[in-house]
Structure formats: structure tokens, C-alpha cells
Design a protein around this motif. Sequence first.
Motif, short mmCIF file in Angstrom:
data_model
loop_
_atom_site.label_atom_id
_atom_site.label_comp_id
_atom_site.label_asym_id
_atom_site.label_seq_id
_atom_site.Cartn_x
_atom_site.Cartn_y
_atom_site.Cartn_z
N ASN A 15 -11.66 44.34 -51.11
CA ASN A 15 -11.44 46.13 -50.98
C ASN A 15 -9.99 46.68 -49.69
O ASN A 15 -9.42 47.81 -50.14
N GLU A 16 -8.70 45.02 -49.87
CA GLU A 16 -7.70 45.01 -49.24
C GLU A 16 -7.48 45.95 -47.70
O GLU A 16 -6.72 46.64 -47.15
N ASP A 17 -9.00 45.53 -46.58
CA ASP A 17 -9.31 46.06 -46.01
C ASP A 17 -9.11 44.97 -44.76
O ASP A 17 -8.59 45.07 -43.48
N CYS A 18 -8.40 43.49 -45.00
CA CYS A 18 -8.18 42.31 -44.87
C CYS A 18 -6.83 41.79 -46.34
O CYS A 18 -6.90 41.85 -47.27
N ASP A 19 -5.78 41.16 -45.56
CA ASP A 19 -4.82 40.90 -46.27
C ASP A 19 -5.08 39.54 -46.31
O ASP A 19 -4.79 38.89 -47.50
N ALA A 33 -14.24 42.56 -47.93
CA ALA A 33 -12.64 43.12 -46.88
C ALA A 33 -12.16 42.49 -48.15
O ALA A 33 -10.50 43.45 -47.79
N ASN A 89 -3.31 40.22 -40.33
CA ASN A 89 -4.78 40.62 -40.80
C ASN A 89 -5.61 39.67 -41.34
O ASN A 89 -5.48 39.78 -42.32
#
Length: 320
Positions: A196-200, A193, A174
Motif C-alpha cells: 500500500n506504499e506506506d513503506c518504501d 504496508a 522507510n
Amino acid sequence: MNKVKLKFIYPSLFFLYFKNVFFNECKNTKNVNYHGFLDNKKIIELLKEIEISFFAIDEAHCISEWGHDFRPDYRTIKQSVKELGRKPVIALTATATPKVQADIIKTMGMEQPNIFLSSFNRPNLYYEVRPKRDIDHDIIKLLSQNIGKSAIVYCLSRQKVEDLAAQLQINGINALPYHAGLEGAKRIKHQDAFLNEDCDVIVATIAFGMGIDKPDVRYVLHYDMPKSLESYYQETGRAGRDGGEGKCITYFDIKDIERLQKFLSKKPVSEQEIGRQLLEEATGYAEAATCRRRVLLHYFGEEFHEDDCDKMCDNCRHPR
């Protein structure tokens, strides 16, 4: 809120805070006739009416030609301070070598200033330099084994950022790209992202990181050796801010340094001299067979004994 409204809402402004983001905003706005930092007469006249107690200069290494991010605009701060009335000045930076410190003091005309230094040592960070062989496969393997952990991968070119981010996505990681060539809205979207940890994983040029304070970054990877040890220290310093272990892995190939040296030949002679010296010091770190932490801290004027590294660098963990 514009600057005029700020004056009336807050009639007593305790300090004036200089930050390089403000420089960029001044340059990009259509409402300011920008030729240099705070050289706009209207801004100076407005600030003269505000009761300023002291001046705070962030990212002060930008003042120095020896700093890794020298910005000529910062050289105009001294004149701005003089025009606004001499008040106490504090210059703040996390990456100033003794030479840069001396240059800041000289440029700002500081007389016998108090200097406050904390240790440059980040004991929770592990430093490693790997040869640049089959690098894409190595990065994909490393990140695949650590799915869900936050990582930043720095590349020197925008094209490499795009290509590597795409490769990581194809391999189920991700990841998102970030560089100055992306539209502003897209950069903000990708940055948010990641925060906000929507992307690693964020794959980025050095445009990413300023003002970013994500505490749980576990990996900082450098696809290319940075142009200076100050840049390296600042970028690796984004790992492990929560006190947990952060792994800082750099991929090194002397051909990359040779390309950067060739690029320097197009710069003014004074910039070439400084740039080459910074590259030599970065190369010396990458090729060192001794404790990397000791080499890095020595560069910043701090004494360190390799016995205290606690095997938190590749050379201490696996002596050659």
C-alpha cells in the motif's frame, strides 16, 4: 469457507489447483491429520465426489529435486491425481531449467506432453554484481538517493534482516523487516504496508515474495548471493513488473559461498551433490566477465546474443 461448504456452494468444480501455500496450510492446521499432500483419506473421498475436469499444479519446479525449492510433498501429487481419476494435468512454473522440466515430466508420468515456453528475458531489468565491501554503507547510500521508490533487499539470515532494517530506519529510510520468525500478524502488517506504499523498502529473507505482485518495484538488492540461479531469477523478477526499469544489484563474496558449502555438508549426500552444483552455477554467474543476461538465459536453455543486451548489465555497460 471450509472445503465441505465449497462442495455444496459450487457443485461443479472445474479444476483442482495445487499451490505450495496449500501445502503449508495443511501442515499447520489442527483439523487435518497431515502426513503428505492430499494423503488424508477424508480429503480424497470428498474430492472424489466433485466433478474435476483437470489438475493445475502451480510452482511446479517444487516437484523436481533439481528445482531451487524442492518440496517432497509435491512428489505425492502424482498418486493423488491417480486416486482422483486421471484427468488432464497442467504444470506451471516460471523457473524451470531443461533438467527441471524433464524431471517434472518424468515424476508426473506425463506422456508426450505439450510444452509451452515463453522467453526468460526481462529486457527492462538491469543486472549488476558488486563486490561485498562496505555493503551497508553502499545500500544506505543507494536507497537514500532513491527515497520514495519501492525496493526489496534480500538477506539469507533473519538476524541480518533485522539489523539492516534497523540501520535503514536510523538513516531516514522507510524500511520494514520481513521473515518467517515474525508473528503472523506482524508479517501481514509489514507486507500490506509495502503493497500500500506506506513503506518504501522491505528487508526480507526468501520467505517474502510468494504471491506478491507489486508492479512498481524499482530495486531488488541481494545482500547475499542466492543459493541458486533459479532463486536469483525469481527474486529479481519481482522488479519492474510495470514495464519500467528495474535495477537488480547483488553483492558477492566467495566467503559467503564457502559458508553455504559448509552448511551443505550437514545435509544428506544426494542433497549435497545437487546443492553444490547449484552453488557452482550461481558462483559462475557472479564471477562472469561476459554478458550476465546471456549467462542467465543460457542457464534456462535459451540462446541470447550479448549484442541484444542493450547495455542492461554491468559487464556490457562497463566491459572489463
